[in-house]
Write a protein that holds these residues in place. Structure first.
Motif, short mmCIF file in Angstrom:
data_model
loop_
_atom_site.label_atom_id
_atom_site.label_comp_id
_atom_site.label_asym_id
_atom_site.label_seq_id
_atom_site.Cartn_x
_atom_site.Cartn_y
_atom_site.Cartn_z
N CYS A 188 5.58 0.42 7.02
CA CYS A 188 4.42 1.27 6.78
C CYS A 188 3.17 0.54 7.26
O CYS A 188 3.23 -0.62 7.65
CB CYS A 188 4.30 1.66 5.31
N ASP A 236 8.57 8.66 -0.05
CA ASP A 236 8.30 8.68 -1.49
C ASP A 236 7.97 7.28 -2.01
O ASP A 236 7.08 7.10 -2.85
CB ASP A 236 9.50 9.25 -2.26
N ARG A 265 4.46 6.40 -0.90
CA ARG A 265 3.44 7.12 -1.69
C ARG A 265 3.29 6.51 -3.09
O ARG A 265 2.19 6.38 -3.61
CB ARG A 265 3.82 8.60 -1.80
N ASP A 266 4.43 6.14 -3.69
CA ASP A 266 4.38 5.55 -5.03
C ASP A 266 3.65 4.21 -5.03
O ASP A 266 2.78 3.95 -5.87
CB ASP A 266 5.79 5.37 -5.59
N ASP A 312 1.57 3.06 -2.79
CA ASP A 312 0.16 3.31 -2.45
C ASP A 312 -0.62 3.73 -3.69
O ASP A 312 -1.72 3.22 -3.94
CB ASP A 312 0.09 4.41 -1.38
N TYR A 313 -0.06 4.63 -4.49
CA TYR A 313 -0.76 5.07 -5.69
C TYR A 313 -0.89 3.93 -6.71
O TYR A 313 -1.95 3.74 -7.33
CB TYR A 313 -0.05 6.26 -6.35
N HIS A 356 -1.97 11.31 -8.08
CA HIS A 356 -0.68 10.63 -7.97
C HIS A 356 0.35 11.58 -7.35
O HIS A 356 0.22 12.80 -7.46
CB HIS A 356 -0.20 10.12 -9.33
N PRO A 357 1.36 11.05 -6.69
CA PRO A 357 2.32 11.90 -5.98
C PRO A 357 3.40 12.45 -6.91
O PRO A 357 3.93 11.73 -7.76
CB PRO A 357 2.93 10.95 -4.95
N ASP A 369 -0.41 15.28 0.42
CA ASP A 369 -0.54 13.90 0.88
C ASP A 369 -1.53 13.13 0.01
O ASP A 369 -2.69 13.54 -0.14
CB ASP A 369 -1.01 13.89 2.34
N THR A 370 -1.08 12.03 -0.58
CA THR A 370 -1.96 11.20 -1.42
C THR A 370 -2.38 9.92 -0.72
O THR A 370 -3.33 9.27 -1.15
CB THR A 370 -1.26 10.83 -2.74
N ILE A 371 -1.70 9.56 0.35
CA ILE A 371 -2.00 8.31 1.04
C ILE A 371 -3.39 8.35 1.68
O ILE A 371 -4.07 7.34 1.80
CB ILE A 371 -0.92 8.01 2.10
#
Length: 235
Positions: free
Chosen positions: A87, A161, A164-165, A167-168, A181-182, A213-215
């Motif tokens: 990533c 996934d 995203r986790d 990143d959050y 949050h995702p 998208d949360t990123i």
């Protein structure tokens, strides 16, 4: 008219019963009615109201013992049944003087402990000590990059996934940012179930969830949403 003014105008027209239901039940907020610009589920009535506890003495003892851990037991380890995804995530530099804990759960409502050692961040469940994610990082003077994530296969249906986790968790736990949050894409759109699942995954630090998208939300943009929360717009 500001979003908070529109909300207050709408709120005043509700009956007491409607106000209670609005504040006690998770509810979707349209993109046009919140500062994030995407549809989000306000999970705060669940994630801020639930109390985490266990009747299992061993679990309670493990949680207590882990409060004094400096994380050395995770150094060089990878999650069980490990999968890897490349990533490119970018954040401000971590403000920490040395390796060791960068976030420790203060109560059982916090679900994660996070440690920094050399070029890796270790994300561990606070109740069990299980290593869920390991993020490979590169630090620069004004930035921190995440280039690879090792993750427990059971924690992600697909590699994105896991990204995203992590990143959050970095934004919310390391920087204290208020960002969505995702939601796991396998979860059906049942507001209460989504909110309870959010509490299980992220504890009381999560407020607004989304399938979107949360990123793309950056730490630098979190202050505006934090100001709205302080004013009580969505509480």
């Amino acid at each position: 008219m500001k979003i908070i003014d529109l909300f207050r105008k709408f709120y005043k027209k509700l009956s007491e019963e409607e106000k209670y239901k609005l504040l006690s039940e998770p509810r979707w907020i349209a993109a046009s009615e919140n500062p994030f610009g995407i549809d989000v589920l306000d999970c705060s009535s669940i994630t801020q109201g639930m109390v985490a506890m266990t009747s299992d003495v061993k679990v309670a003892m493990t949680f207590g013992n882990l409060r004094t851990s400096q994380g050395l037991e995770y150094l060089g380890r990878e999650p069980e049944d490990c999968c890897t995804v490349a990533c490119e995530l970018e954040y401000p530099p971590i403000q920490t003087p040395q390796d060791g804990p960068v976030f420790k759960a203060a109560a059982m409502e916090d679900k994660w402990d996070i440690y920094l050692f050399k070029s890796s961040l270790y994300f561990c469940r606070s109740w069990s000590g299980v290593l869920g994610y390991c993020a490979k990082i590169r630090s620069e003077k004004d930035k921190m990059h995440v280039m690879q994530i090792d993750y427990q296969k059971a924690r992600a249906d697909e590699p994105l996934d896991a990204v995203r986790d992590v990143d959050y968790l970095i934004k919310s736990h390391l920087y204290g940012a208020v960002v969505p949050h995702p939601f796991s894409r396998r979860m059906p759109n049942d507001p209460r179930k989504l909110a309870v699942e959010s509490f299980s995954r992220f504890g009381h630090r999560c407020l607004y969830g989304t399938y979107d998208d949360t990123i793309r939300f950056k730490v630098e943009t979190a202050s505006a949403s934090e100001d709205i929360n302080k004013q009580g717009c969505f509480r």
